[in-house]
Design an enzyme around this catalytic site. Structure first.
Site, PDB file in Angstrom:
ATOM      1  N   THR A 134       0.830  -1.204   0.000  1.00  0.00           N
ATOM      2  CA  THR A 134       0.000   0.000   0.000  1.00  0.00           C
ATOM      3  C   THR A 134       0.866   1.256   0.000  1.00  0.00           C
ATOM      4  OG1 THR A 134      -1.736  -1.171   1.207  1.00  0.00           O
ATOM      5  CG2 THR A 134      -1.815   1.227   1.268  1.00  0.00           C
ATOM      6  N   LYS A 142       8.096   7.753  22.489  1.00  0.00           N
ATOM      7  CA  LYS A 142       8.323   8.567  23.682  1.00  0.00           C
ATOM      8  C   LYS A 142       7.012   9.000  24.319  1.00  0.00           C
ATOM      9  CE  LYS A 142      12.624  10.424  21.737  1.00  0.00           C
ATOM     10  NZ  LYS A 142      13.140  11.577  20.988  1.00  0.00           N
ATOM     11  N   ARG A 146      -1.490   5.016   7.973  1.00  0.00           N
ATOM     12  CA  ARG A 146      -1.829   3.623   8.233  1.00  0.00           C
ATOM     13  C   ARG A 146      -1.640   3.418   9.723  1.00  0.00           C
ATOM     14  NH1 ARG A 146      -3.083  -1.130   5.033  1.00  0.00           N
ATOM     15  NH2 ARG A 146      -2.556  -2.945   6.278  1.00  0.00           N
ATOM     16  N   HIS A 156     -10.326   0.911   4.927  1.00  0.00           N
ATOM     17  CA  HIS A 156      -9.204   1.024   4.010  1.00  0.00           C
ATOM     18  C   HIS A 156      -9.816   1.491   2.690  1.00  0.00           C
ATOM     19  CE1 HIS A 156      -5.531   0.521   2.037  1.00  0.00           C
ATOM     20  NE2 HIS A 156      -5.382  -0.780   2.045  1.00  0.00           N
TER      21      HIS A 156
END
Lengths: 322, 322, 322
Positions: free
Chosen positions: A72, A101, A123, A151
């Site tokens: 993709t 973090k 994504r 999607h």
């Protein structure tokens, strides 16, 4: 050209985000498909392709992938490059970035919003992540898959492939097979098919992996008929489109419990398909389609993957032209 | 310009794939070297470099690396960019991509074949992977190293470096030292040297890491003489090219068993080399060449690495121009 | 335009390397800020932005990251692309590259020096790595952060953000809060503030994380006054700039021992700030700034991150134009 953007805004999607198949109505879909077709045609013409490859040379896009999906990502990036765009990219945003973090997705998007990008293609592992990103982003967000959620460009390319072959998206007989419960792509395709009149869907799966009720209800409401079976032989003889999917073992708690043996397409069982039928698959394929099927002219799954390029170019071109 | 492509086709390599040094004959090699030289020259001229940097602006290439090799990847990608190409890239195709879900290499290539790319540059852990990819690909495949198999552009840049320095690839005395058994690069260089008349190769290694019989037989058949020794002092006095290699510990079952101490080039032992000799190394170097050797004008290994840029540009330019 | 390069050379930094804030004097800083401002202005003008996006189309840069820092990497890469440059990139040079085989940083740089790049942007875990790279590199090195050492473009963008808001970098009252001991960014900002007359810095932290003596001495020598407190309420009323930082837990041996609760900016405690004050943060932010603060017009940290684009474009443009 701005029609479909305006319509998107009417559907409650701000800006030019591409978040869900639900944001599109027939008029918008036809607009996207016609743009994709035009781009596909232009790419085959050397001069027109060169023009495209210069069109947005001053624009940059970012592929922000929190979960790897090389296919993709490369498709979106090639789409951008073929429009002349620059591409910045991360393949593993989750492990590598400031996310490790403790930065929130919203903060990451707020930062990227100040980088002068034309679109952020995201994504993510979490359902709803693309919507969350879009809620704070002034830069258009394209959902390239968020968990078990959506999607949309995959659904668009699936529908585009069918449209190209049959010249229509209505009055089609579609066999949707394999992993219907977890299969994000089939669920999305059903949503698009329900927009058009006269379609019929045959769901073929094991009892454990049947299509969920929400999609069945949506089909019923729209007047799209469907039936359920566990025997491909019953439905293949009278089918336009076979949409086959992989058993997504990584989404199952107990993968060993499922025997996918009965759901393998072979030269033998596709022999029952009409001559004009087409076989689609979102790929990757593992063993649910025998490689000998690849040679069959009805096998369109690799061409289907390639159609993603045109759909993504159409969307990126629209976004960058606005 | 198409000569070497046609010749490649005659050698049984379909299309414009670059899979193995064995696919080239002298005529093709000289063609590639002359193109590389021309590109090297043009890159030094600002106006000509700008022309190159626009030449293939409508083309895209993909670096598909199943095994990290940052140096090689960056070299190919810079080569593409200096020809104006767009680059899509994955550094860890094995762990990140649909390969993890069980997709075959052939399927991945079939998908990428529909992305409108001009070349796919593949690096793989498995010997023969590039050939497997090429067997299904309509898009040219360039082998950027497949396991213990081949790494043809490395061999081409090695030979190009020698050619540039001596003006010829025949009648040379070459000392090939270090890890001859597992060293892919020396094996490939020997194959190229065997094409030209009058070369002599001195193999310097431990008994455990001697050159394998297949290469020795190939040298013999071609009339290329060779000898074997474990003492560099015996051969350095009368040498044109020293090709030194790293002990590839990651390819050994019992790395501790080998003492590489005796095979370190130092200012002291290279003092025996003729003034006009050159020292090559495929890099990375660990401790088999003392850094003090770097300052010696005969040390050409960093320049050698840079020559890869010209070779790769030559190949990509040929492929994209066809 | 070459003024600041010449000055850099005078300060003992060879070539056009950007290694440390210490290499810059006021004249050079003002030069960079003025270039950044000009670029920011041009990016807002479509025609001028297009000119920039073509300016260095024949140049390539490399982001060589031994430690992931997606934000910084994407900022540099977008900066390069917006100047027309090609970008080659590695996100995990340490794990993926020949470094894993034992190659020294110097060798890696020597190889990249032969790839025809215009700049190498390096991020490394080790303090001093950028300087080490620069010591062997003929290609300009930009330090994108080396361990607990320097991250000069961060310091430049911090100062640029203050300059843009107040029109000056002198006679400012700055509150530097959070993790002063390990916070690389505050230390660098103090160095820049010390170059300008009349500044005052209030350090707000826990006793465990107070500013180290070297910076305090540097401030004293330059005539920059400072005080230390652990109570934000004492200093916020009379402040121009709040520079807040994250508790860098990954740099602490015993992260649990520190309570960062008292050091969270909230709508409540920033209510004491003057109207014209600005709140900066190098980001990523975890919980040391409450998200409700984001809506306050004084919160400039996302804009600040965006300013990095202009600073990096200014530096890259200078380097590529020389």
């Amino acid at each position: 050209m701005l029609d479909f953007i305006i319509l998107m805004a009417q559907n409650g999607v701000s800006n030019m985000d591409v978040l869900s198949v639900d944001q599109f109505d027939i008029k918008q879909l036809e607009k996207i498909f016609s743009l994709a077709e035009s781009i596909e045609r232009r790419l085959k013409d050397k001069k027109a392709a060169k023009e495209l490859a210069q069109k947005h040379f001053d624009k940059q896009i970012c592929t922000l992938f929190y979960e790897p999906s090389t296919r993709t990502r490369l498709s979106f990036e090639t789409a951008g490059l073929k429009l002349g765009m620059g591409v910045v990219s991360t393949e593993n945003a989750a492990g590598f970035s400031s996310a490790a973090k403790g930065e929130t997705l919203e903060d990451t998007i707020n930062v990227l919003n100040n980088y002068g990008l034309s679109a952020i293609i995201i994504r993510h592992t979490e359902t709803g992540a693309a919507g969350k990103a879009a809620s704070v982003s002034k830069v258009p967000i394209i959902n390239a898959g968020d968990g078990t959620g959506e999607h949309p460009t995959q659904a668009l390319l699936d529908a585009y492939t069918i449209k190209k072959h049959f010249g229509r998206l209505d009055n089609l007989k579609v066999v949707a097979g394999g992993d219907l419960k977890y299969g994000r792509t089939i669920r999305s395709l059903c949503r698009l098919l329900a927009l058009y009149p006269g379609n019929h869907v045959s769901f073929v799966s094991t009892p454990e992996l049947q299509m969920a009720d929400d999609i069945k209800q949506l089909l019923q409401k729209s007047g799209t008929t469907y039936d359920e079976t566990d025997d491909v032989n019953k439905v293949f003889a009278d089918t336009d489109v076979v949409y086959w999917t992989r058993l997504q073992k990584e989404r199952l708690e107990n993968p060993g419990s499922i025997d996918s043996g009965g759901f393998t397409l072979t030269a033998d069982n596709i022999s029952k398909l009409p001559k004009e039928a087409i076989i689609l698959h979102p790929l990757p394929r593992v063993d649910e389609i025998d490689p000998e099927v690849d040679k069959d002219p009805r096998a369109k799954y690799f061409e289907q993957a390639g159609n993603g390029l045109y759909i993504r170019m159409a969307l990126l071109d629209q976004i960058a032209s606005s």
